[in-house]
Design a protein around this motif. Structure first.
Motif, PDB file in Angstrom:
ATOM      1  N   LEU A 183      58.158  43.700  37.789  1.00 23.49           N
ATOM      2  CA  LEU A 183      57.153  43.989  37.296  1.00 23.49           C
ATOM      3  C   LEU A 183      55.792  43.464  37.124  1.00 23.49           C
ATOM      4  N   TYR A 184      56.153  41.391  37.353  1.00 24.55           N
ATOM      5  CA  TYR A 184      55.622  40.602  38.291  1.00 24.55           C
ATOM      6  C   TYR A 184      54.283  41.152  39.296  1.00 24.55           C
ATOM      7  N   LYS A 185      55.636  41.890  40.238  1.00 24.12           N
ATOM      8  CA  LYS A 185      54.890  42.123  42.021  1.00 24.12           C
ATOM      9  C   LYS A 185      53.914  42.712  41.479  1.00 24.12           C
ATOM     10  N   GLU A 186      54.549  44.208  40.714  1.00 29.63           N
ATOM     11  CA  GLU A 186      53.537  45.513  40.305  1.00 29.63           C
ATOM     12  C   GLU A 186      52.464  45.408  40.445  1.00 29.63           C
ATOM     13  N   TRP A 187      52.233  44.335  39.129  1.00 32.45           N
ATOM     14  CA  TRP A 187      50.655  44.375  38.327  1.00 32.45           C
ATOM     15  C   TRP A 187      49.961  43.130  38.971  1.00 32.45           C
ATOM     16  N   PHE A 188      50.857  42.480  39.593  1.00 35.65           N
ATOM     17  CA  PHE A 188      49.607  40.793  40.860  1.00 35.65           C
ATOM     18  C   PHE A 188      50.345  40.536  41.761  1.00 35.65           C
ATOM     19  N   VAL A 189      50.692  41.739  42.410  1.00 35.25           N
ATOM     20  CA  VAL A 189      51.128  41.198  43.996  1.00 35.25           C
ATOM     21  C   VAL A 189      50.425  42.082  44.660  1.00 35.25           C
ATOM     22  N   HIS A 190      50.704  43.745  44.231  1.00 30.65           N
ATOM     23  CA  HIS A 190      50.391  44.750  44.764  1.00 30.65           C
ATOM     24  C   HIS A 190      49.109  45.383  43.890  1.00 30.65           C
ATOM     25  N   LEU A 191      48.834  44.726  42.493  1.00 29.06           N
ATOM     26  CA  LEU A 191      47.689  44.649  41.907  1.00 29.06           C
ATOM     27  C   LEU A 191      47.531  46.372  41.176  1.00 29.06           C
ATOM     28  N   ARG A 192      48.490  46.014  41.580  1.00 29.99           N
ATOM     29  CA  ARG A 192      48.765  48.122  39.655  1.00 29.99           C
ATOM     30  C   ARG A 192      48.806  47.889  38.190  1.00 29.99           C
ATOM     31  N   PHE A 193      47.987  47.315  38.132  1.00 26.65           N
ATOM     32  CA  PHE A 193      48.123  46.473  36.561  1.00 26.65           C
ATOM     33  C   PHE A 193      47.555  47.565  36.099  1.00 26.65           C
ATOM     34  N   HIS A 196      43.845  49.458  36.370  1.00 27.01           N
ATOM     35  CA  HIS A 196      43.081  48.411  38.292  1.00 27.01           C
ATOM     36  C   HIS A 196      42.777  49.355  38.263  1.00 27.01           C
ATOM     37  N   GLU A 197      42.417  51.025  38.638  1.00 24.62           N
ATOM     38  CA  GLU A 197      41.644  51.532  38.883  1.00 24.62           C
ATOM     39  C   GLU A 197      40.257  51.486  38.400  1.00 24.62           C
ATOM     40  N   HIS A 198      40.284  50.820  37.656  1.00 19.06           N
ATOM     41  CA  HIS A 198      38.640  51.047  37.084  1.00 19.06           C
ATOM     42  C   HIS A 198      37.377  49.338  37.548  1.00 19.06           C
ATOM     43  N   VAL A 199      38.834  49.011  38.164  1.00 21.80           N
ATOM     44  CA  VAL A 199      38.556  47.031  38.479  1.00 21.80           C
ATOM     45  C   VAL A 199      38.003  46.914  39.617  1.00 21.80           C
ATOM     46  N   THR A 200      36.852  46.072  40.420  1.00 19.56           N
ATOM     47  CA  THR A 200      36.620  46.316  41.278  1.00 19.56           C
ATOM     48  C   THR A 200      37.417  44.853  41.825  1.00 19.56           C
ATOM     49  N   ILE A 201      38.233  45.176  43.248  1.00 19.84           N
ATOM     50  CA  ILE A 201      38.861  43.795  43.697  1.00 19.84           C
ATOM     51  C   ILE A 201      38.479  43.423  44.405  1.00 19.84           C
ATOM     52  N   GLY A 208      37.273  39.360  37.059  1.00 18.23           N
ATOM     53  CA  GLY A 208      37.504  38.665  35.834  1.00 18.23           C
ATOM     54  C   GLY A 208      38.507  37.494  36.177  1.00 18.23           C
ATOM     55  N   TRP A 209      38.866  37.682  37.695  1.00 15.24           N
ATOM     56  CA  TRP A 209      41.076  36.352  38.155  1.00 15.24           C
ATOM     57  C   TRP A 209      40.473  35.705  38.882  1.00 15.24           C
ATOM     58  N   GLU A 210      40.678  34.625  38.551  1.00 12.57           N
ATOM     59  CA  GLU A 210      40.603  33.879  39.955  1.00 12.57           C
ATOM     60  C   GLU A 210      41.634  32.852  39.840  1.00 12.57           C
ATOM     61  N   LYS A 211      42.160  32.346  41.357  1.00 15.66           N
ATOM     62  CA  LYS A 211      42.836  31.932  41.474  1.00 15.66           C
ATOM     63  C   LYS A 211      42.352  30.109  41.371  1.00 15.66           C
ATOM     64  N   ASN A 212      43.222  29.512  40.929  1.00 15.99           N
ATOM     65  CA  ASN A 212      43.008  27.796  40.686  1.00 15.99           C
ATOM     66  C   ASN A 212      44.826  27.226  41.212  1.00 15.99           C
ATOM     67  N   LEU A 341      47.006  32.977  41.226  1.00 15.12           N
ATOM     68  CA  LEU A 341      46.431  33.484  40.385  1.00 15.12           C
ATOM     69  C   LEU A 341      46.325  33.620  39.036  1.00 15.12           C
ATOM     70  N   GLN A 342      45.479  33.235  39.046  1.00 16.67           N
ATOM     71  CA  GLN A 342      45.026  33.674  36.956  1.00 16.67           C
ATOM     72  C   GLN A 342      44.314  34.944  36.630  1.00 16.67           C
ATOM     73  N   THR A 343      44.909  35.444  36.152  1.00  9.02           N
ATOM     74  CA  THR A 343      44.669  37.185  35.484  1.00  9.02           C
ATOM     75  C   THR A 343      43.975  36.726  34.070  1.00  9.02           C
ATOM     76  N   SER A 344      43.149  38.090  33.490  1.00  7.97           N
ATOM     77  CA  SER A 344      42.603  38.197  32.404  1.00  7.97           C
ATOM     78  C   SER A 344      43.038  37.653  30.942  1.00  7.97           C
ATOM     79  N   ASP A 345      43.015  37.331  30.031  1.00 10.18           N
ATOM     80  CA  ASP A 345      43.842  37.075  28.887  1.00 10.18           C
ATOM     81  C   ASP A 345      45.114  38.334  28.620  1.00 10.18           C
ATOM     82  N   GLN A 346      43.393  39.086  28.745  1.00  8.63           N
ATOM     83  CA  GLN A 346      44.633  40.690  27.775  1.00  8.63           C
ATOM     84  C   GLN A 346      45.100  40.591  28.299  1.00  8.63           C
ATOM     85  N   ILE A 347      45.074  41.089  30.386  1.00 12.85           N
ATOM     86  CA  ILE A 347      46.806  41.591  31.265  1.00 12.85           C
ATOM     87  C   ILE A 347      47.428  40.339  30.766  1.00 12.85           C
TER      88      ILE A 347
END
Length: 390
Positions: A183-193, A196-201, A208-212, A341-347
């Motif tokens: 599930l982690y890979k699906e959402w945060f590696v392949h970015l199919r969270f 995702h269809e409505h988010v610019t990557i 809204g995400w960042e690397k820290n 990779l740090q996601t949004s609080d909601q995700i």
């Protein structure tokens, strides 16, 4: 039934002959593949046999760590799942095999786990400090009392019932953890969270995400080892860990304790190995003292489960951050600088809603295994010395 006195070398074959073909790849078991006090071992992979340099074994044999501290820590296992039914491994294993009509392979495994064989082996150790090895001749000449083979099988079946339950729980733990990692890979590696269809990557980072750096999102405690005069195995003080020797699938087991409380890890902290094998991860089950081979990591935002799977994904291959000429290791600066990779609080909250129940199931299965292990280990010496009749 009657019990007879016999030397272990006459009861079991020690270092039995196994024919391997030079240049052929066989299943290989290294010391790190053996989990302390766990019956079956899964080969870590294959290696090519070069005509020498390793212990040789077949399915059904018992491998017995002969070097310190692996022997004291209980690295003894029954070999199975070998390709072509044979393989080889670390030079630091004794190999035991049943003799037809005399000894049962499962009984030999439990005998090797019992004080009857372990204590003479440990007392026989010689060599330089930290590299002491048990002496084969002492193990061979150890006098033991054993029942007839039918009773051996009965005793082994009683103990195997516990190990079967333990290993079934371990498989369930592995499947549960794999589902969370997928599930982690699906959402945060392949970015199919979700959404995702409505988010610019951009450059692999959704809006809204960042690397820290890890040092900005987590508190990190680097271990520091107290002097050995404060160590004991009698349960005095707090459990002490300074490497991965007692790491399990998810949680470590306690064997060594320390009365000098220096660097502490709290329940739920992520234990991270900073020395070879770099990047191996466990979770602290209760308060412990950590030595210089480990770091304890805790999320500053309360997203500990998310952080755990992020680190598991980042360090999917051990020693990926390794450096150093002799032993792979990472420094405090290296660890603090690991980017995640740090996601949004909601995700993050949505992900946690999926994995927290999984992690609670894993914890319950682990606790069940702790109870089964304790019950088995109370029975084992009493069955092996005939104190309890069957």
């Amino acid at each position: 039934m009657s019990w007879q006195e016999i030397t272990f070398g006459n009861f079991a074959e020690i270092q039995p002959q196994v024919k391997l073909e030079k240049g052929t790849a066989y299943s290989f078991i290294e010391m790190a593949d053996v989990v302390p006090h766990t019956k079956n071992v899964i080969p870590g992979g294959k290696r090519t046999w070069k005509s020498s340099g390793g212990s040789k074994f077949e399915n059904g044999d018992t491998i017995f760590a002969r070097i310190t501290p692996c022997l004291e820590h209980g690295k003894t296992a029954k070999v199975s799942n070998l390709t072509d039914s044979k393989g080889f491994g670390s030079t630091e294993f004794f190999v035991f095999r049943g003799r037809e009509g005399i000894s049962d392979p499962d009984y030999i495994y439990y005998l090797a786990r019992s004080p009857v064989i372990r204590e003479p082996a440990i007392k026989s150790m010689t060599g330089a400090s930290g590299r002491q090895r048990a002496q084969k001749i002492v193990v061979e000449n150890t006098s033991i009392r054993v029942p007839e083979i039918q009773e051996q099988r009965h005793i082994a079946s009683i103990l195997s019932a516990y190990d079967d339950l333990i290993e079934n729980n371990q498989r369930r733990i592995q499947l549960l953890e794999q589902s969370a990692q997928l599930l982690y890979k699906e959402w945060f590696v392949h970015l199919r969270f979700p959404g995702h269809e409505h988010v610019t990557i951009t450059d692999g980072v959704p809006d809204g995400w960042e690397k820290n750096p890890l040092g900005e999102i987590a508190d990190i405690t680097m271990g520091q080892s107290p002097k050995s005069i404060y160590y004991n195995e009698d349960g005095n003080g707090l459990p002490f860990h300074q490497g991965v020797t007692n790491f399990g699938i998810r949680f470590p087991s306690h064997q060594k304790y320390c009365t000098m409380q220096n660097r502490l890890a709290e329940p739920g902290d992520i234990l991270f190995s900073v020395r070879a094998p770099v990047g191996r991860i466990n979770i602290v089950p209760d308060k412990i003292i950590i030595g210089r081979g480990l770091a304890a990591i805790r999320s500053r935002t309360g997203q500990q489960n998310f952080l755990f799977y992020a680190l598991k994904n980042r360090f999917f291959k051990e020693d990926i951050m390794g450096s150093g000429a002799i032993f792979a290791a990472i420094t405090k600066k290296d660890l603090h600088g690991v980017e995640l990779l740090q996601t949004s609080d909601q995700i993050a909250k949505m992900f946690m809603a999926h994995v927290v129940p999984i992690d609670l199931q894993i914890e319950k299965l682990h606790q069940s295994n702790e109870q089964l292990t304790q019950a088995r280990d109370v029975l084992l010496p009493r069955l092996m010395n005939g104190e309890i009749s069957v």
